[in-house]
Design a protein around this motif. Structure first.
Motif, PDB file in Angstrom:
ATOM      1  N   ASP A 202       0.832  -1.208   0.000  1.00  0.00           N
ATOM      2  CA  ASP A 202       0.000   0.000   0.000  1.00  0.00           C
ATOM      3  C   ASP A 202       0.865   1.255   0.000  1.00  0.00           C
ATOM      4  O   ASP A 202       0.581   2.220  -0.707  1.00  0.00           O
ATOM      5  N   TRP A 203       1.930   1.253   0.802  1.00  0.00           N
ATOM      6  CA  TRP A 203       2.809   2.422   0.855  1.00  0.00           C
ATOM      7  C   TRP A 203       3.470   2.662  -0.494  1.00  0.00           C
ATOM      8  O   TRP A 203       3.506   3.791  -0.998  1.00  0.00           O
ATOM      9  N   ASN A 204       4.029   1.618  -1.107  1.00  0.00           N
ATOM     10  CA  ASN A 204       4.724   1.773  -2.384  1.00  0.00           C
ATOM     11  C   ASN A 204       3.784   2.233  -3.485  1.00  0.00           C
ATOM     12  O   ASN A 204       4.136   3.068  -4.313  1.00  0.00           O
ATOM     13  N   GLU A 205       2.579   1.688  -3.495  1.00  0.00           N
ATOM     14  CA  GLU A 205       1.613   2.061  -4.532  1.00  0.00           C
ATOM     15  C   GLU A 205       1.215   3.524  -4.391  1.00  0.00           C
ATOM     16  O   GLU A 205       1.151   4.265  -5.377  1.00  0.00           O
ATOM     17  N   GLU A 206       0.955   3.948  -3.166  1.00  0.00           N
ATOM     18  CA  GLU A 206       0.557   5.340  -2.946  1.00  0.00           C
ATOM     19  C   GLU A 206       1.700   6.294  -3.255  1.00  0.00           C
ATOM     20  O   GLU A 206       1.494   7.377  -3.816  1.00  0.00           O
TER      21      GLU A 206
END
Length: 504
Positions: A202-206
């Protein structure tokens, strides 16, 4: 509270202090030592000198290995009783100290977080995922430490993460060491997955999505293309995929681009793409190396400033294209479409990306929409929601007025086109079947109109409308402020757009 333990010194024996008579050289008498200072534990009395003297004599006998009978003779009965009482008293004080230390150690172990095998396994998996994730399938040369990897995943301060109850020393305000220990324990809990938080994916995608939105669509495509070229270059010449990227790899890439005939300005654009990629990965910017900067600067100086030889679209050319639109377009609708689009581009000094969509798959939403115009019999108001130099979409408003020359009047041209188009929502300039007019289609048909006018051997482009607007404004006497307002320029860049032009 200070605790002191009885200090017992082994005193030298008086036997043979002065040496043995007739049995070798006399031994040097030891220096006199000051009598030891006796300390009493809290809550008890000091040992009497008589008991201490007997205690020392008994200890000396034990150390010499004397039999029990001989030991008993070293002290009187009353003396033995005093010695035993003193020993018991001292042992009781020492036992009390040991119990208190054990209690403190037990309390510290109780506060230590217990990491279950499942949590430890989750911690190891998360760390391996962060360390092994490399772009372009590369190999990590400098693995990221475990704590740094977790910090990249969740950039939350320790004070925000801490959820445990403060210790007594923290409440009293005297525990900087306790607070450090508390933060460390909570950090270990977070690394082990016990503290709830977003997943790594989730962090990398955002993060990737946010950085992508910071770029214009065309810039984003160019950056991706450059990164792919650089990766293929390193694979072709077997340079490896070391990360962070060494400046030497970038230097070799620059030299290869120059030898292929690329202009310094184009190479600088590719360096900007690589710099963005390096920083987005958290690596040092290898393009900022002194050698690379001076190499590009020197080569640009050798080549000289490139000459922009694009020709302006003049009012005379626009009037000529009005006559040939019916011959190069498939229907009166299409002729009205291209006439309205060309006059809007010229009098609004618009970039082609602000006028029509880049392609059928363009999702930038920069092209003019039906909702962006307000058409009256005497005025056309256009809202530019977002542009190349307005990435934050502050927006601007253009107002086009009636022109005395009907063939060049943008109001009349737009009115005719809207009569064919109708008020359908979506992109403003669309074909008869409802498909949006693209950049490629707009310039392909415009090029055919220029060829029909017999204009050959001159360099025109989609930017020729914007160049023509600035040049025509300067030709009729507009000052710098008005020209800058016309094209929404904020600097002296507008001067590069002013060229000699024939109005009619």
């Amino acid at each position: 509270m200070a605790y002191h333990v009885l200090l017992i010194n082994r005193m030298p024996s008086k036997k043979n202090v002065g040496g043995s008579k007739g049995k070798g050289p006399a031994k040097r008498a030891p220096a006199k030592r000051p009598p030891p200072t006796e300390h009493a534990c809290e809550g008890e009395e000091a040992i009497s000198p008589e008991a201490l003297s007997g205690f020392r004599a008994l200890l000396a006998a034990v150390q010499r290995g004397a039999p029990p009978a001989a030991r008993a003779k070293t002290a009187s009965t009353s003396n033995q009783e005093d010695i035993l009482n003193a020993i018991l008293s001292r042992l009781s004080a020492v036992e009390s100290v040991v119990q208190q230390v054990a209690a403190v150690a037990s309390h510290s172990r109780a506060e230590e977080p217990q990491v279950t095998p499942g949590a430890a396994q989750a911690e190891q998996q998360m760390t391996e995922q962060v360390v092994s994730a490399q772009p372009m399938g590369g190999t990590e040369v400098n693995p990221v430490p475990q704590q740094s990897a977790v910090s990249m995943v969740n950039p939350v301060t320790s004070s925000q993460v801490s959820t445990e109850t403060p210790t007594t020393s923290q409440q009293e305000g005297d525990g900087s060491a306790d607070r450090t220990l508390q933060t460390t324990r909570t950090q270990r809990r977070f690394e082990a997955g016990e503290v709830a938080g977003p997943s790594l994916a989730d962090w990398n995608e955002e993060l990737a999505r946010g950085m992508g939105l910071a770029l214009a669509p065309a810039s984003k495509r160019a950056y991706i293309r450059t990164v792919r070229e650089f990766s293929e270059f390193r694979n072709k010449y077997r340079l490896g995929e070391m990360v962070p990227v060494p400046p030497e790899h970038v230097i070799q890439f620059c030299i290869l681009l120059r030898r292929s005939g690329l202009a310094p300005r184009s190479i600088q654009g590719k360096m900007s793409a690589l710099a963005f990629w390096f920083k987005a990965q958290g690596w040092p910017d290898a393009t900022n190396d002194f050698r690379i900067r001076k190499y590009l600067e020197g080569w640009a100086r050798e080549r000289g400033k490139p000459r922009d030889d694009r020709q302006p679209i003049s009012p005379g050319i626009l009037k000529g294209m009005l006559k040939v639109w019916p011959s190069v377009c498939s229907s009166p609708y299409e002729a009205a479409l291209f006439h309205a689009a060309s006059l809007t581009a010229f009098f609004g000094a618009l970039r082609v990306s602000e006028l029509v969509v880049g392609s059928k798959a363009d999702k930038s939403d920069r092209a003019l929409h039906w909702s962006d115009i307000n058409l009256t019999p005497t005025q056309l108001q256009i809202v530019i929601r977002k542009s190349k130099t307005d990435q934050k979409a502050k927006g601007s408003v253009l107002k086009l007025s009636m022109c005395s020359d009907e063939e060049l009047c943008p109001i009349r041209a737009m009115t005719t086109y809207v009569g064919h188009r109708g008020n359908k929502p979506g992109p403003l300039f669309i074909h008869g079947d409802g498909a949006p007019l693209t950049k490629y289609q707009f310039w392909t048909v415009t090029s055919k109109a220029l060829e029909a006018l017999g204009i050959k051997g001159q360099k025109f482009g989609t930017h020729s409308f914007r160049i023509g607007a600035a040049s025509a404004a300067a030709a009729i006497g507009y000052d710098a402020a008005k020209i800058k307002a016309l094209g929404r320029w904020k600097s002296g860049t507008y001067r590069t757009y002013v060229r000699p032009v024939t109005l009619y």
